[in-house]
Write a protein that holds these residues in place. Structure first.
Motif, PDB file in Angstrom:
ATOM      1  N   THR A 278      26.158  54.701  36.999  1.00 46.09           N
ATOM      2  CA  THR A 278      26.367  54.710  35.558  1.00 46.09           C
ATOM      3  C   THR A 278      27.614  53.877  35.277  1.00 46.09           C
ATOM      4  OG1 THR A 278      25.338  56.868  35.279  1.00 46.09           O
ATOM      5  CG2 THR A 278      26.804  56.119  33.528  1.00 46.09           C
ATOM      6  N   TYR A 279      27.473  52.932  34.390  1.00 45.94           N
ATOM      7  CA  TYR A 279      28.570  52.015  34.056  1.00 45.94           C
ATOM      8  C   TYR A 279      29.192  52.434  32.722  1.00 45.94           C
ATOM      9  CZ  TYR A 279      27.348  48.926  37.872  1.00 45.94           C
ATOM     10  OH  TYR A 279      27.131  48.402  39.124  1.00 45.94           O
ATOM     11  N   TYR A 280      30.506  52.511  32.731  1.00 51.97           N
ATOM     12  CA  TYR A 280      31.254  52.953  31.558  1.00 51.97           C
ATOM     13  C   TYR A 280      32.173  51.837  31.067  1.00 51.97           C
ATOM     14  CZ  TYR A 280      29.880  57.683  32.920  1.00 51.97           C
ATOM     15  OH  TYR A 280      29.166  58.807  33.247  1.00 51.97           O
ATOM     16  N   CYS A 281      32.158  51.637  29.779  1.00 44.37           N
ATOM     17  CA  CYS A 281      33.107  50.725  29.154  1.00 44.37           C
ATOM     18  C   CYS A 281      34.406  51.480  28.873  1.00 44.37           C
ATOM     19  CB  CYS A 281      32.511  50.186  27.858  1.00 44.37           C
ATOM     20  SG  CYS A 281      33.521  48.958  27.015  1.00 44.37           S
ATOM     21  N   ASN A 282      35.518  50.809  29.096  1.00 45.02           N
ATOM     22  CA  ASN A 282      36.833  51.438  28.923  1.00 45.02           C
ATOM     23  C   ASN A 282      37.758  50.542  28.121  1.00 45.02           C
ATOM     24  OD1 ASN A 282      39.791  51.241  30.309  1.00 45.02           O
ATOM     25  ND2 ASN A 282      39.169  53.379  30.074  1.00 45.02           N
ATOM     26  N   GLY A 283      38.501  51.139  27.219  1.00 45.27           N
ATOM     27  CA  GLY A 283      39.552  50.426  26.504  1.00 45.27           C
ATOM     28  C   GLY A 283      40.896  51.023  26.875  1.00 45.27           C
TER      29      GLY A 283
ATOM     30  N   GLY B   2      28.497  55.615  28.619  1.00 46.48           N
ATOM     31  CA  GLY B   2      27.894  55.206  29.884  1.00 46.48           C
ATOM     32  C   GLY B   2      26.481  54.686  29.715  1.00 46.48           C
ATOM     33  N   THR B   3      26.125  53.762  30.599  1.00 43.41           N
ATOM     34  CA  THR B   3      24.769  53.226  30.640  1.00 43.41           C
ATOM     35  C   THR B   3      24.353  53.124  32.102  1.00 43.41           C
ATOM     36  OG1 THR B   3      23.301  51.454  29.862  1.00 43.41           O
ATOM     37  CG2 THR B   3      25.507  50.796  30.590  1.00 43.41           C
ATOM     38  N   LEU B   4      23.150  53.563  32.407  1.00 42.56           N
ATOM     39  CA  LEU B   4      22.683  53.637  33.781  1.00 42.56           C
ATOM     40  C   LEU B   4      22.088  52.306  34.224  1.00 42.56           C
ATOM     41  CD1 LEU B   4      22.117  55.332  36.326  1.00 42.56           C
ATOM     42  CD2 LEU B   4      19.935  55.995  35.268  1.00 42.56           C
TER      43      LEU B   4
ATOM     44  N   GLY C  17      37.600  47.147  30.120  1.00 40.18           N
ATOM     45  CA  GLY C  17      37.125  47.193  31.491  1.00 40.18           C
ATOM     46  C   GLY C  17      35.773  47.852  31.606  1.00 40.18           C
ATOM     47  N   TRP C  18      35.166  47.605  32.744  1.00 40.62           N
ATOM     48  CA  TRP C  18      33.939  48.287  33.127  1.00 40.62           C
ATOM     49  C   TRP C  18      34.217  49.074  34.402  1.00 40.62           C
ATOM     50  CZ3 TRP C  18      29.670  48.580  30.183  1.00 40.62           C
ATOM     51  CH2 TRP C  18      29.525  47.647  29.149  1.00 40.62           C
ATOM     52  N   TYR C  19      33.836  50.337  34.368  1.00 39.99           N
ATOM     53  CA  TYR C  19      33.922  51.211  35.521  1.00 39.99           C
ATOM     54  C   TYR C  19      32.503  51.655  35.875  1.00 39.99           C
ATOM     55  CZ  TYR C  19      38.988  51.776  34.861  1.00 39.99           C
ATOM     56  OH  TYR C  19      40.348  51.563  34.767  1.00 39.99           O
ATOM     57  N   ARG C  20      32.354  52.160  37.090  1.00 40.72           N
ATOM     58  CA  ARG C  20      31.066  52.719  37.461  1.00 40.72           C
ATOM     59  C   ARG C  20      31.261  53.979  38.288  1.00 40.72           C
ATOM     60  NH1 ARG C  20      28.836  47.851  41.400  1.00 40.72           N
ATOM     61  NH2 ARG C  20      30.309  48.157  43.147  1.00 40.72           N
ATOM     62  N   GLN C  21      30.248  54.822  38.200  1.00 42.65           N
ATOM     63  CA  GLN C  21      30.322  56.118  38.877  1.00 42.65           C
ATOM     64  C   GLN C  21      28.943  56.533  39.350  1.00 42.65           C
ATOM     65  OE1 GLN C  21      31.752  59.335  36.376  1.00 42.65           O
ATOM     66  NE2 GLN C  21      32.675  60.368  38.141  1.00 42.65           N
ATOM     67  N   VAL C  22      28.905  57.042  40.585  1.00 42.24           N
ATOM     68  CA  VAL C  22      27.692  57.654  41.109  1.00 42.24           C
ATOM     69  C   VAL C  22      27.957  59.145  41.268  1.00 42.24           C
ATOM     70  CG1 VAL C  22      26.930  55.553  42.244  1.00 42.24           C
ATOM     71  CG2 VAL C  22      28.336  57.188  43.511  1.00 42.24           C
TER      72      VAL C  22
ATOM     73  N   SER D 146      25.468  49.107  25.992  1.00 41.84           N
ATOM     74  CA  SER D 146      24.034  48.845  26.015  1.00 41.84           C
ATOM     75  C   SER D 146      23.739  47.858  27.132  1.00 41.84           C
ATOM     76  CB  SER D 146      23.543  48.296  24.671  1.00 41.84           C
ATOM     77  OG  SER D 146      24.207  47.097  24.356  1.00 41.84           O
ATOM     78  N   GLY D 147      22.455  47.766  27.492  1.00 43.13           N
ATOM     79  CA  GLY D 147      22.041  46.751  28.452  1.00 43.13           C
ATOM     80  C   GLY D 147      21.693  47.256  29.829  1.00 43.13           C
ATOM     81  N   GLY D 148      21.872  48.537  30.095  1.00 38.52           N
ATOM     82  CA  GLY D 148      21.499  49.064  31.403  1.00 38.52           C
ATOM     83  C   GLY D 148      19.990  49.123  31.556  1.00 38.52           C
ATOM     84  N   GLY D 149      19.567  49.439  32.779  1.00 39.15           N
ATOM     85  CA  GLY D 149      18.139  49.551  33.034  1.00 39.15           C
ATOM     86  C   GLY D 149      17.832  49.431  34.500  1.00 39.15           C
ATOM     87  N   LEU D 150      16.558  49.202  34.772  1.00 41.55           N
ATOM     88  CA  LEU D 150      16.070  49.082  36.139  1.00 41.55           C
ATOM     89  C   LEU D 150      15.827  47.610  36.454  1.00 41.55           C
ATOM     90  CD1 LEU D 150      14.850  50.313  38.751  1.00 41.55           C
ATOM     91  CD2 LEU D 150      12.669  50.449  37.514  1.00 41.55           C
ATOM     92  N   VAL D 151      16.321  47.182  37.611  1.00 41.10           N
ATOM     93  CA  VAL D 151      16.155  45.786  38.027  1.00 41.10           C
ATOM     94  C   VAL D 151      15.965  45.750  39.531  1.00 41.10           C
ATOM     95  CG1 VAL D 151      18.646  45.408  38.271  1.00 41.10           C
ATOM     96  CG2 VAL D 151      17.140  43.466  37.795  1.00 41.10           C
ATOM     97  N   GLN D 152      15.253  44.759  40.006  1.00 43.98           N
ATOM     98  CA  GLN D 152      15.085  44.595  41.443  1.00 43.98           C
ATOM     99  C   GLN D 152      16.310  43.939  42.059  1.00 43.98           C
ATOM    100  OE1 GLN D 152      11.388  42.429  42.011  1.00 43.98           O
ATOM    101  NE2 GLN D 152      10.290  44.357  42.330  1.00 43.98           N
ATOM    102  N   ALA D 153      16.511  44.204  43.319  1.00 44.65           N
ATOM    103  CA  ALA D 153      17.613  43.568  44.040  1.00 44.65           C
ATOM    104  C   ALA D 153      17.513  42.053  43.907  1.00 44.65           C
ATOM    105  CB  ALA D 153      17.584  43.982  45.501  1.00 44.65           C
TER     106      ALA D 153
END
Length: 117
Positions: free
Chosen positions: A91-96, A110-112, A34-39, A6-13
Protein backbone atom coordinates in the motif's frame (compact mmCIF):
# COMPACT_ATOMS: atom_id res chain seq x y z
CA UNK A 1 -5.03 19.61 4.93
CA UNK A 2 -5.99 16.67 2.76
CA UNK A 3 -4.14 14.25 0.50
CA UNK A 4 -5.95 11.96 -1.92
CA UNK A 5 -4.04 9.24 -3.77
CA UNK A 6 -5.07 7.53 -6.96
CA UNK A 7 -3.57 5.27 -9.60
CA UNK A 8 -2.95 2.02 -7.75
CA UNK A 9 -3.98 -1.34 -9.12
CA UNK A 10 -2.82 -4.68 -10.40
CA UNK A 11 0.04 -4.90 -12.88
CA UNK A 12 2.31 -7.63 -14.17
CA UNK A 13 5.98 -7.67 -13.34
CA UNK A 14 7.89 -5.40 -15.69
CA UNK A 15 4.92 -3.11 -16.13
CA UNK A 16 4.36 0.50 -15.11
CA UNK A 17 1.95 2.50 -13.01
CA UNK A 18 1.67 6.16 -12.13
CA UNK A 19 0.41 7.20 -8.73
CA UNK A 20 -1.07 10.65 -8.19
CA UNK A 21 -1.59 12.62 -5.00
CA UNK A 22 -3.86 15.64 -4.84
CA UNK A 23 -3.10 18.16 -2.10
CA UNK A 24 -5.62 20.63 -0.70
CA UNK A 25 -6.24 22.80 2.32
CA UNK A 26 -2.89 24.50 2.84
CA UNK A 27 0.10 25.96 1.00
CA UNK A 28 1.52 23.19 -1.16
CA UNK A 29 4.96 24.74 -1.52
CA UNK A 30 5.49 24.66 2.26
CA UNK A 31 5.69 20.88 2.07
CA UNK A 32 8.16 18.26 0.99
CA UNK A 33 6.06 15.57 -0.65
CA UNK A 34 6.85 11.90 -0.41
CA UNK A 35 5.64 8.44 -1.18
CA UNK A 36 5.89 5.71 1.42
CA UNK A 37 4.89 2.08 1.20
CA UNK A 38 3.84 -0.53 3.69
CA UNK A 39 3.15 -4.24 3.65
CA UNK A 40 1.21 -5.97 6.44
CA UNK A 41 3.32 -6.56 9.53
CA UNK A 42 6.09 -4.21 8.48
CA UNK A 43 6.93 -0.57 8.99
CA UNK A 44 6.01 2.15 6.55
CA UNK A 45 9.13 2.99 4.55
CA UNK A 46 10.07 5.98 2.45
CA UNK A 47 10.14 5.29 -1.28
CA UNK A 48 10.84 8.75 -2.67
CA UNK A 49 10.61 12.39 -1.68
CA UNK A 50 10.62 15.69 -3.53
CA UNK A 51 11.24 18.94 -1.72
CA UNK A 52 9.65 22.28 -2.57
CA UNK A 53 12.78 23.24 -4.52
CA UNK A 54 12.46 20.12 -6.66
CA UNK A 55 15.33 18.16 -5.16
CA UNK A 56 14.64 14.46 -4.81
CA UNK A 57 15.78 11.41 -2.95
CA UNK A 58 14.98 7.74 -3.41
CA UNK A 59 15.24 4.49 -1.56
CA UNK A 60 17.98 2.36 -3.11
CA UNK A 61 15.47 -0.33 -4.05
CA UNK A 62 13.66 1.95 -6.51
CA UNK A 63 16.51 4.08 -7.90
CA UNK A 64 16.50 4.00 -11.68
CA UNK A 65 12.94 2.61 -11.80
CA UNK A 66 10.74 5.15 -10.01
CA UNK A 67 10.50 8.89 -10.60
CA UNK A 68 8.86 11.32 -8.20
CA UNK A 69 7.68 14.71 -9.40
CA UNK A 70 5.47 17.55 -8.32
CA UNK A 71 3.43 20.19 -10.10
CA UNK A 72 3.24 23.23 -7.83
CA UNK A 73 0.69 24.92 -10.07
CA UNK A 74 -1.73 22.00 -9.70
CA UNK A 75 -0.87 20.96 -6.11
CA UNK A 76 -0.11 17.47 -7.39
CA UNK A 77 2.58 14.91 -6.67
CA UNK A 78 3.28 11.91 -8.87
CA UNK A 79 5.18 8.66 -8.64
CA UNK A 80 6.01 7.06 -11.96
CA UNK A 81 6.82 3.42 -11.31
CA UNK A 82 8.54 1.47 -14.07
CA UNK A 83 9.88 -2.06 -14.29
CA UNK A 84 7.72 -3.07 -11.37
CA UNK A 85 8.66 -6.15 -9.38
CA UNK A 86 6.56 -8.40 -7.13
CA UNK A 87 8.44 -7.01 -4.13
CA UNK A 88 7.02 -3.56 -4.94
CA UNK A 89 3.60 -4.87 -3.89
CA UNK A 90 2.41 -2.70 -1.02
CA UNK A 91 0.00 0.00 0.00
CA UNK A 92 1.49 3.31 -1.09
CA UNK A 93 0.88 6.42 0.98
CA UNK A 94 1.34 10.03 0.00
CA UNK A 95 2.96 12.18 2.68
CA UNK A 96 3.33 15.90 3.18
CA UNK A 97 6.15 16.93 5.50
CA UNK A 98 6.30 20.65 6.30
CA UNK A 99 9.48 22.60 5.67
CA UNK A 100 8.41 25.42 8.00
CA UNK A 101 7.32 25.65 11.61
CA UNK A 102 3.62 25.78 12.55
CA UNK A 103 2.59 23.38 9.81
CA UNK A 104 1.82 19.72 10.37
CA UNK A 105 2.63 16.45 8.68
CA UNK A 106 -0.19 14.93 6.64
CA UNK A 107 -0.91 11.48 5.18
CA UNK A 108 -3.20 10.19 2.49
CA UNK A 109 -5.41 7.14 2.89
CA UNK A 110 -3.22 4.88 0.77
CA UNK A 111 -3.55 3.13 -2.55
CA UNK A 112 -2.80 -0.54 -3.13
CA UNK A 113 -0.29 -1.60 -5.75
CA UNK A 114 -0.12 -5.30 -6.57
CA UNK A 115 2.56 -6.65 -8.90
CA UNK A 116 2.02 -10.18 -10.14
CA UNK A 117 4.87 -12.43 -11.24
Amino acid sequence: VRLVESGGGLVQAGGSLRLSCEFSGSIFTVYSMGWYRQVPGKERDLVAQVRSDGSTRYDDSVKGRFIISRDNAKNMTYLQMNDLKPEDTATYYCNGSPERAWYFEVWGQGTLVTVSS
